[in-house]
Design an enzyme around this catalytic site. Structure first.
Site, PDB file in Angstrom:
ATOM      1  N   GLY A  13       0.829  -1.208   0.000  1.00 46.22           N
ATOM      2  CA  GLY A  13       0.000   0.000   0.000  1.00 46.22           C
ATOM      3  C   GLY A  13       0.858   1.250   0.000  1.00 46.22           C
ATOM      4  N   ALA A  14       1.984   1.176  -0.728  1.00 43.47           N
ATOM      5  CA  ALA A  14       2.986   2.260  -0.645  1.00 43.47           C
ATOM      6  C   ALA A  14       2.867   3.290  -1.765  1.00 43.47           C
ATOM      7  CB  ALA A  14       4.390   1.665  -0.619  1.00 43.47           C
ATOM      8  N   ARG A  16       0.753   5.638  -1.822  1.00 36.65           N
ATOM      9  CA  ARG A  16       0.400   6.941  -1.234  1.00 36.65           C
ATOM     10  C   ARG A  16       0.307   6.829   0.279  1.00 36.65           C
ATOM     11  NH1 ARG A  16      -5.520   6.948  -1.120  1.00 36.65           N
ATOM     12  NH2 ARG A  16      -6.298   5.092  -2.160  1.00 36.65           N
ATOM     13  N   ASP A  63      -2.515  -7.463  -5.534  1.00 39.14           N
ATOM     14  CA  ASP A  63      -3.599  -7.441  -4.560  1.00 39.14           C
ATOM     15  C   ASP A  63      -3.144  -8.350  -3.413  1.00 39.14           C
ATOM     16  OD1 ASP A  63      -5.799  -7.909  -2.982  1.00 39.14           O
ATOM     17  OD2 ASP A  63      -7.169  -8.326  -4.644  1.00 39.14           O
ATOM     18  N   VAL A  64      -2.896  -7.766  -2.252  1.00 38.22           N
ATOM     19  CA  VAL A  64      -2.299  -8.548  -1.157  1.00 38.22           C
ATOM     20  C   VAL A  64      -3.210  -9.668  -0.652  1.00 38.22           C
ATOM     21  CG1 VAL A  64      -0.729  -6.727  -0.356  1.00 38.22           C
ATOM     22  CG2 VAL A  64      -3.040  -6.903   0.640  1.00 38.22           C
ATOM     23  N   SER A 142      -4.292  -0.001  14.420  1.00 41.07           N
ATOM     24  CA  SER A 142      -4.951   1.306  14.501  1.00 41.07           C
ATOM     25  C   SER A 142      -5.498   1.487  15.912  1.00 41.07           C
ATOM     26  CB  SER A 142      -6.120   1.362  13.509  1.00 41.07           C
ATOM     27  OG  SER A 142      -6.967   2.464  13.782  1.00 41.07           O
ATOM     28  N   TYR A 154     -13.421  -2.999  10.559  1.00 41.90           N
ATOM     29  CA  TYR A 154     -12.047  -2.458  10.613  1.00 41.90           C
ATOM     30  C   TYR A 154     -11.439  -2.660  12.006  1.00 41.90           C
ATOM     31  CZ  TYR A 154      -8.439   1.216   9.852  1.00 41.90           C
ATOM     32  OH  TYR A 154      -7.274   1.926   9.732  1.00 41.90           O
ATOM     33  N   ALA A 157     -10.499  -6.256  12.451  1.00 41.73           N
ATOM     34  CA  ALA A 157      -9.294  -6.578  11.674  1.00 41.73           C
ATOM     35  C   ALA A 157      -8.041  -6.012  12.350  1.00 41.73           C
ATOM     36  CB  ALA A 157      -9.417  -6.029  10.255  1.00 41.73           C
ATOM     37  N   LYS A 158      -8.138  -4.774  12.835  1.00 43.19           N
ATOM     38  CA  LYS A 158      -6.958  -4.135  13.433  1.00 43.19           C
ATOM     39  C   LYS A 158      -6.615  -4.755  14.790  1.00 43.19           C
ATOM     40  CE  LYS A 158      -5.790  -1.163  10.261  1.00 43.19           C
ATOM     41  NZ  LYS A 158      -4.660  -1.542   9.375  1.00 43.19           N
TER      42      LYS A 158
END
Ligand code: NAP
Length: 253
Positions: A13-14, A16, A63-64, A142, A154, A157-158
Site C-alpha cells: 500500500g505504498a 500513497r 492485490d495482497v 490502529s 475495521y 481486523a486491526k
C-alpha cells in the site's frame, strides 16, 4: 541494520499515504524498497521520489489478498531487488457503516485486505528472513482496535492484527525475526480525507476539529508513522518484539 549490504524492504500500500512515507524513510535509512500497491502505475510517484534521492526502488502491482499474486510479487522482489528481510504490512481499506447497515461484503473486503493480506505477505516473505537469520515485520494496526463506532469490520481486523503480530513474534524470534505493530491515531492521508468527505465536513475544518481532541493538538503525518517503523526495523530494536506502539499524539485519539 543487518550486515547484508543493502537489505530489501517491502512496503504494501505504498503508492500513497502512510505507506509512501514509510517507503521514503526506509530508503533514506539505506534499504532497497519494493513499493507494492494494487496498481503498479500508481507506485510511480513513490518510486521516483526514492530514485531521485539516490535510492533503489521497484514498483510491483499486487492485490495482497490474492495468494498467487502475493507469491509472484514476492518472488519478483527477490529476483529484481534482493531477498526481502523487512516487511511492512500497510495496505488497507475502510468500509465503514453502523453494524445494522454493514453488508457481508463490507466485512469480507476489510478482513481480506488487512488480515488475509498481512498473513499472505508474512508467509511469503518469512522464508527469506529465516534463510538470512534476520528479519523485521511491522504490521499497521490502529487505535480503532480499541473500538470505534461505525467500524465493526475495521476494528476487528486491526485488533486481529495485534494477535497476529504477537504470534509471529513467538514463532519467528528464534530465527532472528521480530514482529511488531504500530497503531496510528488520526493521520492526514487520503483515507481520512475520504472520511471527511463522507460525513460532509471540509478537509481543513475536519483536521482542525480532530487536532483539538488530540493531546499534542495536531493531526499525525505519514512521517510520524515512518519514524516508528524505522525504529522497529533497526538493529537496536532486536530485543523489542510482539509489541504494539500507539502513535496517536496521546493514549488513544
Ligand atoms: P490510504 O491513503 O488509503 O493508502 C492505502 C493504500 O493501500 C492505497 O494505495 C491502496 O490502493 C492500497 N491498497 C488497498 N487495498 C490493497 C490491496 N488489496 N492490495 C494492495 N494494496 C492495497 O491509507 P493510509 O491512511 O495511508 O493507511 C495506511 C495504513 O494505515 C492502513 O492499513 C490503515 O488502515 C492504517 N491506518 C491509517 C490511519 C489514518 O489515520 N490514516 C490510522 C490508523 C491506521 P488504492 O489506492 O488502489 O485503493
Amino acid at each position: 541494520m543487518t550486515d547484508i549490504d543493502q537489505p530489501t524492504a517491502i512496503v504494501t500500500g505504498a503508492a500513497r499515504g502512510i505507506g509512501a512515507g514509510v517507503a521514503r524513510r526506509l530508503s533514506a535509512d539505506g534499504f532497497g524498497v519494493a513499493v507494492l500497491d494494487l496498481d503498479e502505475s500508481a507506485c510511480a510517484d513513490t518510486v521516483k521520489a526514492i530514485t531521485d534521492s539516490g535510492g533503489r526502488a521497484l514498483a510491483v502491482g499486487v492485490d495482497v489478498s490474492d495468494p498467487e499474486a502475493v507469491a509472484s510479487a514476492v518472488r519478483r522482489v527477490a529476483d529484481e531487488l534482493g531477498a526481502p528481510t523487512v516487511l511492512v504490512n500497510n495496505a488497507g481499506i475502510t468500509r465503514d457503516n453502523l453494524l445494522f447497515k454493514m453488508t457481508s461484503d463490507d466485512w469480507d473486503a476489510v478482513m481480506n485486505v488487512h488480515l488475509r493480506g498481512s498473513f499472505l505477505m508474512a508467509r511469503a516473505t518469512q522464508t527469506y528472513m529465516v534463510d538470512a537469520g534476520w528479519g523485521r515485520i511491522v504490521n499497521l494496526s490502529s487505535v480503532s482496535a480499541l473500538g470505534n463506532r461505525g467500524q465493526a469490520n475495521y476494528s476487528a481486523a486491526k485488533a486481529g492484527l495485534q494477535g497476529f503480530t504477537k504470534t509471529l513474534a513467538i514463532e519467528l524470534g528464534r530465527f532472528g525475526v521480530t514482529a511488531n505493530a504500530i497503531a496510528p491515531g488520526f493521520i492526514a492521508t487520503d483515507m481520512t480525507k475520504a472520511t471527511a468527505e463522507r460525513i460532509g465536513v471540509g478537509w481543513q475544518e475536519y483536521q482542525e476539529q480532530r487536532a483539538k481532541e488530540i493531546p499534542v493538538q495536531r493531526v499525525g503525518r505519514p512521517e510520524d508513522i515512518a519514524a516508528a517503523v524505522a525504529f522497529f526495523v533497526s538493529e537496536e530494536a532486536s530485543f523489542v518484539s510482539g509489541q504494539v506502539l500507539y502513535v496517536a499524539g496521546g493514549p488513544r485519539t
